[in-house]
Design an enzyme around this catalytic site. Sequence first.
Site, PDB file in Angstrom:
ATOM      1  N   TYR A  53       0.851  -1.191   0.000  1.00 26.45           N
ATOM      2  CA  TYR A  53       0.000   0.000   0.000  1.00 26.45           C
ATOM      3  C   TYR A  53       0.887   1.243   0.000  1.00 26.45           C
ATOM      4  O   TYR A  53       1.677   1.465   0.926  1.00 26.45           O
ATOM      5  CB  TYR A  53      -0.906   0.018   1.228  1.00 26.45           C
ATOM      6  CG  TYR A  53      -1.998  -1.034   1.233  1.00 26.45           C
ATOM      7  CD1 TYR A  53      -2.208  -1.875   0.140  1.00 26.45           C
ATOM      8  CD2 TYR A  53      -2.840  -1.197   2.333  1.00 26.45           C
ATOM      9  CE1 TYR A  53      -3.209  -2.832   0.151  1.00 26.45           C
ATOM     10  CE2 TYR A  53      -3.857  -2.149   2.342  1.00 26.45           C
ATOM     11  CZ  TYR A  53      -4.024  -2.967   1.247  1.00 26.45           C
ATOM     12  OH  TYR A  53      -5.019  -3.922   1.258  1.00 26.45           O
ATOM     13  N   SER A 207     -13.517  -3.735   0.674  1.00 25.87           N
ATOM     14  CA  SER A 207     -14.482  -3.013  -0.180  1.00 25.87           C
ATOM     15  C   SER A 207     -15.929  -3.329   0.194  1.00 25.87           C
ATOM     16  O   SER A 207     -16.751  -3.661  -0.673  1.00 25.87           O
ATOM     17  CB  SER A 207     -14.244  -3.344  -1.655  1.00 25.87           C
ATOM     18  OG  SER A 207     -12.986  -2.895  -2.083  1.00 25.87           O
ATOM     19  N   PRO A 208     -16.299  -3.234   1.471  1.00 26.24           N
ATOM     20  CA  PRO A 208     -17.670  -3.580   1.883  1.00 26.24           C
ATOM     21  C   PRO A 208     -18.716  -2.613   1.348  1.00 26.24           C
ATOM     22  O   PRO A 208     -19.906  -2.917   1.396  1.00 26.24           O
ATOM     23  CB  PRO A 208     -17.592  -3.531   3.413  1.00 26.24           C
ATOM     24  CG  PRO A 208     -16.508  -2.540   3.698  1.00 26.24           C
ATOM     25  CD  PRO A 208     -15.488  -2.768   2.619  1.00 26.24           C
ATOM     26  N   LEU A 214     -21.847   1.843  -3.239  1.00 23.17           N
ATOM     27  CA  LEU A 214     -23.019   1.642  -2.391  1.00 23.17           C
ATOM     28  C   LEU A 214     -23.343   2.838  -1.491  1.00 23.17           C
ATOM     29  O   LEU A 214     -24.370   2.839  -0.820  1.00 23.17           O
ATOM     30  CB  LEU A 214     -22.836   0.384  -1.538  1.00 23.17           C
ATOM     31  CG  LEU A 214     -22.967  -0.934  -2.311  1.00 23.17           C
ATOM     32  CD1 LEU A 214     -22.433  -2.106  -1.487  1.00 23.17           C
ATOM     33  CD2 LEU A 214     -24.423  -1.180  -2.708  1.00 23.17           C
TER      34      LEU A 214
END
Length: 327
Positions: A53, A207-208, A214
């Site tokens: 990252y 990535s919920p 969403l």
Amino acid sequence: MEQRHLGRTGLRVSRIGLGTLTWGRDVDEHDAADMLKAFWEAGGTLVDTADVYGDGEAEYLLGQLIEGLVPRRDLVISTKAGSVPDPDRRFDGSRGHLLAALDASLARLGTDHVDVWHVHAYDPDTPLEETLQALDLAVSSGRARYAGVSNFCGWQLAKAATWQLAAPGTRTRLASTQLEYSLLQRGVEREVLPAALDLGIGLLPSSPLGRGVLTAKYRHSTPADSRGASEHLAPFVEPYLDDTATRIVDAVQTAADGLAVTPLQVALAWVRDRPGVAAPIVGARNAQQLAGALSVEALTLPDEICRALDDVSAPVHRYPDHDWSTL
């Protein structure tokens, strides 16, 4: 914030985790500090990162904030190793690479151990038992307290977990698996989630929020400050801007309107409370965005809304996932 056991282990983690994918690249030191402090003050403990990252900058930035801002003992730090910047070999699960990567992660984090160490992805070019031995060595040496895998499909997860369980006391059992999971991506329900439930492995959804879709921010246009408008992240968001996703997002918006909450809260509460889920990993751009995610703690979706969201987002699972006799 409520705490949950990570799989079939004694480790407890906050049921929402803080992700650092964009730290050191899109998120600077000040925003990172604000988010980490707000997360900790809300009772959050699980902070997820990886050696790749920001090319290591996310781990380094987190390391700079530990102790000076938040006590190390109050955090459950999870990191990953195995992804490599090699166009001919995306993943390196060799024992040598993984252990060297762990040592480098510890140096950047400024700590002598991580709480959970994940293999970032399955490496088909390295024997699985060699990859898993790196986890055993990391735990037995004290450099990692628990171990897991990330982005393993169902058979890979089952094979790895069963191998570890075959020699109790010698091999460390897998505590967790991290994969993408949301109302827009329910593929883990086919084989990964049943395997994880059977083998006592906690699921950490990445990535919920469907890569931000969403939240309903993309319903009518692409905000200029969003990931969808970012040159390097737009391809990440684009797959979830199709007609199927639009139908699901509309249902989430309808549920949010009925409950007088936000689409973000509805989508996050749905995945947080799915069977087998330990803690969704939320990546925010700033403390204000994170506050929206943390506010979901008080929300439990009514059963009828869960069923409606299940129906509108249901993936097509046929043979052999369902009993053949019902087909």
